[in-house]
Design a protein around this motif. Structure first.
Motif, PDB file in Angstrom:
ATOM      1  N   LEU A  21      24.472  20.242  22.767  1.00 28.59           N
ATOM      2  CA  LEU A  21      24.390  18.809  23.790  1.00 28.59           C
ATOM      3  C   LEU A  21      23.443  17.560  23.033  1.00 28.59           C
ATOM      4  N   ALA A  22      22.435  18.329  22.885  1.00 28.93           N
ATOM      5  CA  ALA A  22      21.725  17.410  21.908  1.00 28.93           C
ATOM      6  C   ALA A  22      21.925  16.186  21.124  1.00 28.93           C
ATOM      7  N   ARG A  23      22.765  16.976  20.222  1.00 27.40           N
ATOM      8  CA  ARG A  23      23.186  15.316  19.096  1.00 27.40           C
ATOM      9  C   ARG A  23      24.286  14.734  20.438  1.00 27.40           C
ATOM     10  N   ARG A  24      25.027  15.204  20.917  1.00 24.07           N
ATOM     11  CA  ARG A  24      26.333  14.364  22.162  1.00 24.07           C
ATOM     12  C   ARG A  24      25.182  13.003  23.136  1.00 24.07           C
ATOM     13  N   MET A  25      23.953  13.810  23.748  1.00 24.87           N
ATOM     14  CA  MET A  25      23.003  12.822  24.466  1.00 24.87           C
ATOM     15  C   MET A  25      22.534  11.927  24.318  1.00 24.87           C
ATOM     16  N   GLU A  26      21.853  12.317  22.890  1.00 23.08           N
ATOM     17  CA  GLU A  26      21.341  11.374  22.250  1.00 23.08           C
ATOM     18  C   GLU A  26      22.379   9.947  22.306  1.00 23.08           C
ATOM     19  N   SER A  27      23.521  10.481  21.279  1.00 23.38           N
ATOM     20  CA  SER A  27      24.288   9.766  20.982  1.00 23.38           C
ATOM     21  C   SER A  27      25.091   8.889  21.980  1.00 23.38           C
ATOM     22  N   ALA A  28      24.996   9.086  23.271  1.00 22.82           N
ATOM     23  CA  ALA A  28      26.195   8.592  23.974  1.00 22.82           C
ATOM     24  C   ALA A  28      24.811   8.390  25.153  1.00 22.82           C
ATOM     25  N   LEU A  29      23.616   8.399  24.911  1.00 18.30           N
ATOM     26  CA  LEU A  29      23.054   7.157  25.831  1.00 18.30           C
ATOM     27  C   LEU A  29      22.058   6.091  24.724  1.00 18.30           C
ATOM     28  N   SER A  30      22.010   6.432  23.887  1.00 18.45           N
ATOM     29  CA  SER A  30      22.069   4.925  22.393  1.00 18.45           C
ATOM     30  C   SER A  30      23.437   3.637  22.668  1.00 18.45           C
TER      31      SER A  30
ATOM     32  N   THR B 120      25.970   1.027  24.664  1.00 20.71           N
ATOM     33  CA  THR B 120      25.871   0.532  26.273  1.00 20.71           C
ATOM     34  C   THR B 120      26.929   0.720  27.072  1.00 20.71           C
ATOM     35  N   HIS B 121      26.531  -0.047  28.731  1.00 19.54           N
ATOM     36  CA  HIS B 121      27.576   0.496  29.203  1.00 19.54           C
ATOM     37  C   HIS B 121      29.267  -0.064  29.293  1.00 19.54           C
ATOM     38  N   GLY B 122      29.727   1.154  28.692  1.00 19.02           N
ATOM     39  CA  GLY B 122      31.155   0.841  28.873  1.00 19.02           C
ATOM     40  C   GLY B 122      32.269   1.669  28.658  1.00 19.02           C
ATOM     41  N   GLU B 123      33.898   2.339  28.229  1.00 15.79           N
ATOM     42  CA  GLU B 123      34.500   2.878  27.809  1.00 15.79           C
ATOM     43  C   GLU B 123      33.945   3.981  27.001  1.00 15.79           C
ATOM     44  N   GLU B 124      33.228   3.554  26.318  1.00 19.58           N
ATOM     45  CA  GLU B 124      32.751   4.441  24.870  1.00 19.58           C
ATOM     46  C   GLU B 124      31.658   4.711  25.455  1.00 19.58           C
TER      47      GLU B 124
ATOM     48  N   ASP C 244      31.413   6.012  28.070  1.00 18.57           N
ATOM     49  CA  ASP C 244      32.238   6.873  29.433  1.00 18.57           C
ATOM     50  C   ASP C 244      32.947   8.331  28.282  1.00 18.57           C
ATOM     51  N   ARG C 245      33.829   7.550  27.551  1.00 16.22           N
ATOM     52  CA  ARG C 245      33.654   8.724  26.108  1.00 16.22           C
ATOM     53  C   ARG C 245      33.062   9.864  25.940  1.00 16.22           C
ATOM     54  N   ALA C 246      31.446   9.434  25.887  1.00 13.99           N
ATOM     55  CA  ALA C 246      30.377  10.105  25.060  1.00 13.99           C
ATOM     56  C   ALA C 246      29.780  11.091  25.877  1.00 13.99           C
ATOM     57  N   LEU C 247      29.133  10.762  27.629  1.00 13.80           N
ATOM     58  CA  LEU C 247      29.366  11.040  28.197  1.00 13.80           C
ATOM     59  C   LEU C 247      30.119  12.328  28.506  1.00 13.80           C
ATOM     60  N   HIS C 248      31.192  12.185  28.909  1.00 14.91           N
ATOM     61  CA  HIS C 248      32.608  13.070  29.110  1.00 14.91           C
ATOM     62  C   HIS C 248      32.132  14.395  27.189  1.00 14.91           C
ATOM     63  N   SER C 249      32.026  13.507  26.438  1.00 13.60           N
ATOM     64  CA  SER C 249      32.020  15.164  25.262  1.00 13.60           C
ATOM     65  C   SER C 249      30.794  15.713  25.679  1.00 13.60           C
ATOM     66  N   ALA C 250      29.941  14.419  26.181  1.00 16.38           N
ATOM     67  CA  ALA C 250      28.422  15.460  26.617  1.00 16.38           C
ATOM     68  C   ALA C 250      28.692  17.012  27.468  1.00 16.38           C
ATOM     69  N   ARG C 251      28.775  16.147  28.503  1.00 20.24           N
ATOM     70  CA  ARG C 251      29.129  17.079  29.972  1.00 20.24           C
ATOM     71  C   ARG C 251      29.837  18.620  29.472  1.00 20.24           C
ATOM     72  N   LYS C 252      30.903  18.310  28.252  1.00 20.08           N
ATOM     73  CA  LYS C 252      31.855  19.624  28.117  1.00 20.08           C
ATOM     74  C   LYS C 252      30.418  20.262  26.968  1.00 20.08           C
ATOM     75  N   ALA C 253      29.888  19.659  25.869  1.00 19.38           N
ATOM     76  CA  ALA C 253      28.741  20.320  25.279  1.00 19.38           C
ATOM     77  C   ALA C 253      28.060  21.449  26.232  1.00 19.38           C
ATOM     78  N   ALA C 254      27.152  20.565  26.938  1.00 18.04           N
ATOM     79  CA  ALA C 254      26.432  21.383  28.444  1.00 18.04           C
ATOM     80  C   ALA C 254      27.127  22.072  29.121  1.00 18.04           C
ATOM     81  N   LYS C 255      28.262  22.346  29.648  1.00 18.83           N
ATOM     82  CA  LYS C 255      28.695  23.386  30.173  1.00 18.83           C
ATOM     83  C   LYS C 255      28.301  24.208  29.502  1.00 18.83           C
ATOM     84  N   ARG C 256      28.725  24.523  28.029  1.00 22.88           N
ATOM     85  CA  ARG C 256      28.975  25.053  27.449  1.00 22.88           C
ATOM     86  C   ARG C 256      27.967  25.994  26.669  1.00 22.88           C
TER      87      ARG C 256
END
Length: 519
Positions: free
Chosen positions: A394-403, A405-409, A411-423
């Protein structure tokens, strides 16, 4: 067409004597002395004859479910009773036919799986009925004195019989459950006692069963020891039972049922992946793949439900002066069409052979779990390591997503982080019985991250749907102004949410250390 009636009732044993003459010795107390009762009306005597169906190994009885074909009385027909809470059951009725109605059979399928339903008990009752009425003549409750003869059918113990007398007190529709307390107090003072059996069928099975026979038990047991295997298996059994229990609720289209069934499916799959040091992946991976399929099938209906509620709420927030064109009508048509399609997909999945095979595989896995050496080690040493591993992802995905810029890429990274957070959250929840408050606090922090990421993903999906609805409105010659307005509001909400994400993540990681969970 099935008819559903919610029953709230309590049972009392009229006599310790199991002979037929117990009925003659039963004397109800004067129930006009119960607060609120103005009169007691005699409704006469009815003779009831019911045959109860179950699997040969009594899977329905193990979960306090009854399916019967009854003749006599005012409600002759097929009755399926599903427990709602203590003293409360939903009785689902179908007209009389020779064989169990397919609609009721479907509601039992998650318990019976591929096993056929066969007659297991015949109950013949002489029912003496009285109605408790208030001063306006309105029904408060129905009291019946039942003299019962039960006969075991099939094998083993075919032909074994038992007799007893019991009293049922059933609350009137929309009645106050506190009234049952008052009636019960009066009955107990008269020497009656609450029944030790949840139903007539339960007593009949107990009294006629061979000493060695017990119904198959589906309910999870608490961990017997402090090993990692005990705790993981207890959690898996709990989620399996939740999946099975929500199946009939989904088929009946009850509120939140799809969501709860989907959550149980995801929690099972997540536990298999997180606790792979405890359970052999060569056995669990194929089952996890099927759970992913089921979650995906259920997800269509659940996602439609969430999106539908969100868009209706957004329209309700728009001033009438800005609702231009047939906005509500277009959304209604979209909602109905989407709901019909998604529900059909869900029911098709639950009626499929693939789903039954998944339930069978889960049951077999839990009956004979593929434990690895780590399963025998103390839970406090094994479970934290698995949770921290998920947290690292989760930490790796969050840090990658937050790095990004806003946009589709992003959005996809945040969605991937959401799955990791749920797990990660599910992993912590599974560890809570073993690790206590630290796991609870950890889960709460991760849930905050999951919720923030979920809100963002919901906005992403809503914006795409609004874009499509706007395009359809334009193509039909309608103004797309309101759809564009709603899109803009969703976009603004998403921007605000994204600006808060770094702080949400910072709060979730504050004080984070291995000491949080031990291990």
């Amino acid at each position: 067409m099935a008819d559903t009636k919610r029953e709230t009732e309590r049972k009392y044993e009229a006599s310790a004597d199991a002979s037929a003459k117990a009925h003659d010795e039963t004397r109800l107390p004067d129930l006009t002395k119960v607060a609120g009762v103005s009169s007691v009306r005699d409704e006469g005597v009815a003779e009831l004859d019911a045959v109860y169906y179950d699997t040969a190994d009594l899977r329905l009885a193990a979960d306090s479910i009854t399916l019967r074909r009854r003749t006599g009385g005012a409600d002759a027909g097929w009755h399926l009773k599903l427990s709602v809470s203590p003293d409360v059951r939903d009785e689902i009725r179908e007209p009389l036919t020779d064989d169990p109605p397919p609609s009721l059979v479907a509601l039992t399928r998650s318990r019976t799986r591929a096993e056929p339903l066969v007659p297991v008990v015949r109950l013949r009752s002489v029912r003496d009925v009285r109605h408790l009425l208030d001063a306006r003549g309105e029904l408060l409750a129905e009291v019946s004195v039942d003299t019962v003869t039960a006969q075991r059918l099939g094998v083993p113990a075919s032909g074994a019989t038992t007799h007893w007398t019991e009293i049922e007190v059933e609350l009137a529709d929309k009645g106050d459950p506190a009234f049952l307390d008052a009636v019960g107090k009066k009955l107990r003072k008269a020497g009656l006692r609450p029944s030790t059996s949840a139903s007539k069928l339960a007593r009949a099975l107990k009294d006629t069963a061979p000493s060695w026979q017990k119904p198959e038990k589906n309910r999870p047991d608490p961990p017997a020891s402090g090993t990692a295997g005990d705790h993981v298996l207890a959690y898996l059994r709990e989620q399996y039972e939740s999946l099975v229990a929500h199946d009939p609720a989904v088929r009946r289209d009850l509120p939140d049922s799809v969501h709860q069934m989907r959550v149980a499916t995801r929690r099972l799959r997540s536990a298999f992946r997180t606790y792979r040091k405890v359970l052999d992946r060569t056995v669990t991976d194929p089952v996890a793949a099927e759970l992913k399929w089921l979650a995906r099938e259920l997800g269509v209906d659940r996602d439609q439900e969430v999106l539908d509620a969100r868009l209706h709420a957004r329209i309700d927030d728009v001033p009438e002066t800005l609702l231009m064109g047939p906005v509500r009508g277009r959304l209604r048509v979209w909602s109905v069409a989407g709901r019909e399609s998604s529900r059909a997909k869900t029911l098709a999945a639950l009626d499929s052979r693939r789903y039954l095979e998944l339930l069978t595989a889960l049951h077999a896995l839990l009956a004979d779990p593929p434990l690895r050496p780590a399963a025998s080690r103390p839970a406090a040493g094994v479970l934290p390591k698995a949770v921290h591993k998920d947290y690292g992802r989760l930490a790796r995905r969050m840090e990658s997503a937050l790095s990004l810029t806003h946009g589709e890429e992003r959005d996809r990274a945040l969605h991937s982080a959401r799955k990791a957070a749920k797990r990660t959250r599910y992993a912590a929840d599974a560890a809570r019985p073993a690790l206590g408050k630290p796991a609870k606090r950890f889960s709460k922090r991760v849930k905050a991250v999951q919720s923030a990421l979920g809100a963002h993903q919901d906005s992403v999906v809503a914006r795409e749907t609004l874009r499509i609805l706007g395009a359809q409105a334009h193509a039909a010659g309608e103004t797309a102004f309101t759809w564009g307005l709603l899109y803009g509001r969703e976009e603004a909400a998403a921007e605000a949410g994204q600006s808060e994400l770094p702080q949400v993540w910072k709060r979730a990681t504050a004080g984070k250390s291995r000491a949080d969970l031990g291990g």
